[in-house]
Design a protein around this motif. Structure first.
Motif, PDB file in Angstrom:
ATOM      1  N   ARG A 278       0.809  -1.215   0.000  1.00 44.68           N
ATOM      2  CA  ARG A 278       0.000   0.000   0.000  1.00 44.68           C
ATOM      3  C   ARG A 278       0.844   1.269   0.000  1.00 44.68           C
ATOM      4  O   ARG A 278       0.538   2.232  -0.699  1.00 44.68           O
ATOM      5  CB  ARG A 278      -0.961   0.007   1.198  1.00 44.68           C
ATOM      6  CG  ARG A 278      -1.918   1.183   1.172  1.00 44.68           C
ATOM      7  CD  ARG A 278      -2.979   1.068   2.247  1.00 44.68           C
ATOM      8  NE  ARG A 278      -3.890  -0.037   1.986  1.00 44.68           N
ATOM      9  CZ  ARG A 278      -4.914   0.064   1.154  1.00 44.68           C
ATOM     10  NH1 ARG A 278      -5.146   1.199   0.497  1.00 44.68           N
ATOM     11  NH2 ARG A 278      -5.725  -0.945   0.964  1.00 44.68           N
TER      12      ARG A 278
ATOM     13  N   THR B 135       0.575   4.068  -2.814  1.00 46.79           N
ATOM     14  CA  THR B 135       0.154   5.419  -2.432  1.00 46.79           C
ATOM     15  C   THR B 135       1.166   6.447  -2.927  1.00 46.79           C
ATOM     16  O   THR B 135       0.804   7.516  -3.436  1.00 46.79           O
ATOM     17  CB  THR B 135       0.000   5.515  -0.899  1.00 46.79           C
ATOM     18  OG1 THR B 135      -1.023   4.597  -0.489  1.00 46.79           O
ATOM     19  CG2 THR B 135      -0.395   6.918  -0.480  1.00 46.79           C
TER      20      THR B 135
ATOM     21  N   ARG C 152       0.699   7.066  -6.619  1.00 46.07           N
ATOM     22  CA  ARG C 152      -0.414   7.962  -6.912  1.00 46.07           C
ATOM     23  C   ARG C 152      -0.014   9.419  -6.716  1.00 46.07           C
ATOM     24  O   ARG C 152      -0.417  10.296  -7.485  1.00 46.07           O
ATOM     25  CB  ARG C 152      -1.618   7.593  -6.039  1.00 46.07           C
ATOM     26  CG  ARG C 152      -2.330   6.331  -6.490  1.00 46.07           C
ATOM     27  CD  ARG C 152      -3.603   6.081  -5.702  1.00 46.07           C
ATOM     28  NE  ARG C 152      -3.337   5.427  -4.449  1.00 46.07           N
ATOM     29  CZ  ARG C 152      -3.330   4.109  -4.260  1.00 46.07           C
ATOM     30  NH1 ARG C 152      -3.551   3.302  -5.267  1.00 46.07           N
ATOM     31  NH2 ARG C 152      -3.111   3.593  -3.064  1.00 46.07           N
TER      32      ARG C 152
END
Length: 480
Positions: A17, A21, A24
């Motif tokens: 994750r 993240t 992004r």
């Protein structure tokens, strides 16, 4: 939708994750929707523009992955009296919720397409609409663009109609369940026809020289506190379902071309160099490709459950590079009207919840059937759409590529120094000691360099993992 599907299952999600993240953030992927967009979405969800025609008496069903709730399409299939088939295909009517020139519209043009990450997605529209009021969820009455496509006994299109209508899906099905019902003979008549119509359309695809790539889905799974990357081969039901969407895109293109105005999804024929490179990959992966056999015939002979076939299917997606959108009007015919993989004129019109252009294509098809000019907001946006879609597709491709790199690096980060069995699938012409390998296990395709000797294209090679850094999304091997 992405060419390479990555899905994270179980505990594998947590360690990835942070890297996803960060990706992004790096790519400036839109995060939460602005307040004015959400406010407009709430108003639209409460009071959409509803059509007068009521088609809720048709028993529609949807076919999607089990966890999907952004349902663009629902279908009902039947035999026609006297022979042939009738396809009713309902497409979510996003224009019933999005006001041209409003905040929702502007945000959709900024986002262009839904972005898919292994752990989550960044939607084109607020989930209140895309997974709620506009989605063709079961037992909910929804506004839709209702397609009726008539087919003869060979699966050829004989007539097409599209209109706005209220529809109501009766069941949300998934691919595994659909395949099981059809295989066991327990599918209701409308669902059972998916195999008949899908198979006929696949045969027509073969006859016109088209090809559908059954690219396997890569899945990250945990075994004994370690992560593996494996392939999920598509089922026949995946292909039959895809043929209904392709059928509608072909029917839509036919309407647009007869009407004289539209936007097509186009792809030029692959250049000789790209095909030659793919032949080298076929040799490397021990795929039998005689020189007299067309590329499409080779692809249709592959079994995506076989690791080397799965790897080659991934390589085949390189021939899809160059796909774009072509706008034409009564005053300017399209320079390119055919999608080489479809082997026919084709348009994107079946996924408006997830792709911007489909909302406009749907309106153009409605106008074509009605014999009317398209709405002013459609005509005004048409010229800019190809560049907007290219921008969105570029970002989506970057997301796809970087996600694969991050996932592979995360899965291998604790195995630096280990030796793996691999196959050399590509070698740089100017740097013969640098190339690409496909690991036998896990399902990883990565760069190999070093050793000083030319890499043996098409041969097995023992390689040592020298780098696996999720932070830089880099995986690197060297000959062992």
């Amino acid at each position: 939708m992405p060419r390479r599907h990555l899905r994270v299952t179980g505990a594998a999600e947590a360690p990835l994750r942070a890297a996803l993240t960060a990706l992004r953030t790096t790519l400036d992927v839109p995060a939460d929707f602005p307040a004015d967009v959400l406010a407009e979405a709430e108003r639209a969800a409460a009071a959409p523009r509803l059509p007068a025609h009521d088609a809720t008496g048709i028993d529609f069903f949807t076919i999607d992955p089990p966890t999907s709730t952004d349902l663009d399409q629902a279908m009902h299939l039947e035999r026609r009296p006297g022979g042939g088939y009738r396809v009713h295909y309902a497409i979510a009517d996003v224009a019933a919720f999005v006001t041209p020139g409003g905040a929702l519209d502007a945000e959709a043009h900024r986002r262009v397409t839904t972005l898919y990450f292994p752990d989550e997605k960044t939607p084109l529209h607020p989930v209140l609409l895309s997974e709620g009021a506009a989605s063709l969820l079961p037992d909910r009455t929804r506004p839709a663009l209702l397609w009726r496509i008539e087919l003869d006994t060979d699966g050829a299109i004989t007539a097409t109609d599209v209109r706005r209508a209220l529809v109501r899906s009766r069941a949300k099905l998934d691919y595994e369940g659909v395949q099981r019902q059809i295989d066991t003979g327990t599918a209701p008549d409308s669902l059972a026809l998916l195999r008949d119509i899908g198979t006929l359309r696949e045969q027509r695809e073969v006859a016109r020289g088209g090809i559908s790539l059954n690219v396997p889905e890569q899945e990250i799974v945990e075994h004994d506190h370690r992560y593996d990357l494996t392939y999920r081969a598509p089922l026949p039901a995946d292909g039959w379902n895809a043929q209904i969407s392709l059928l509608t895109g072909i029917a839509g293109a036919q309407l647009m071309l007869a009407y004289g105005t539209g936007i097509l999804r186009t792809l030029p024929s692959a250049p000789d160099g790209a095909v030659a490179r793919l032949r080298r990959s076929a040799t490397a992966l021990h795929i039998d490709w005689p020189h007299h056999v067309p590329y499409a015939a080779v692809v249709r002979s592959l079994d995506p459950r076989e690791p080397n076939h799965a790897a080659f299917l991934q390589e085949c997606t390189t021939l899809l590079r160059g796909a774009g959108y072509t706008v034409f009007t009564r005053h300017a015919e399209p320079e390119l009207a055919v999608h080489a993989a479809v082997a026919a004129p084709y348009t994107h019109c079946t996924a408006p919840l997830r792709r911007l252009v489909d909302r406009y294509a749907g309106e153009l098809c409605l106008a074509a059937v009605a014999g009317q000019d398209p709405p002013d907001w459609v005509a005004a946006a048409l010229e800019a759409l190809p560049k907007e879609m290219a921008r969105g597709a570029g970002r989506a491709n970057t997301v796809e590529r970087e996600c694969v790199d991050i996932v592979e690096a995360a899965l291998l980060k604790d195995r630096v120094g280990e030796v793996f069995d691999a196959t050399v699938v590509d070698v740089k012409e100017q740097q013969p000691a640098v190339g690409t390998i496909h690991l036998a296990d896990p399902a990883v395709v990565a760069r190999v360099e070093g050793g000083g000797r030319p890499l043996p294209l098409g041969e097995h090679l023992r390689v040592r993992l020298t780098q696996a850094d999720p932070g830089t999304a880099k995986v690197l091997f060297a000959p062992a």
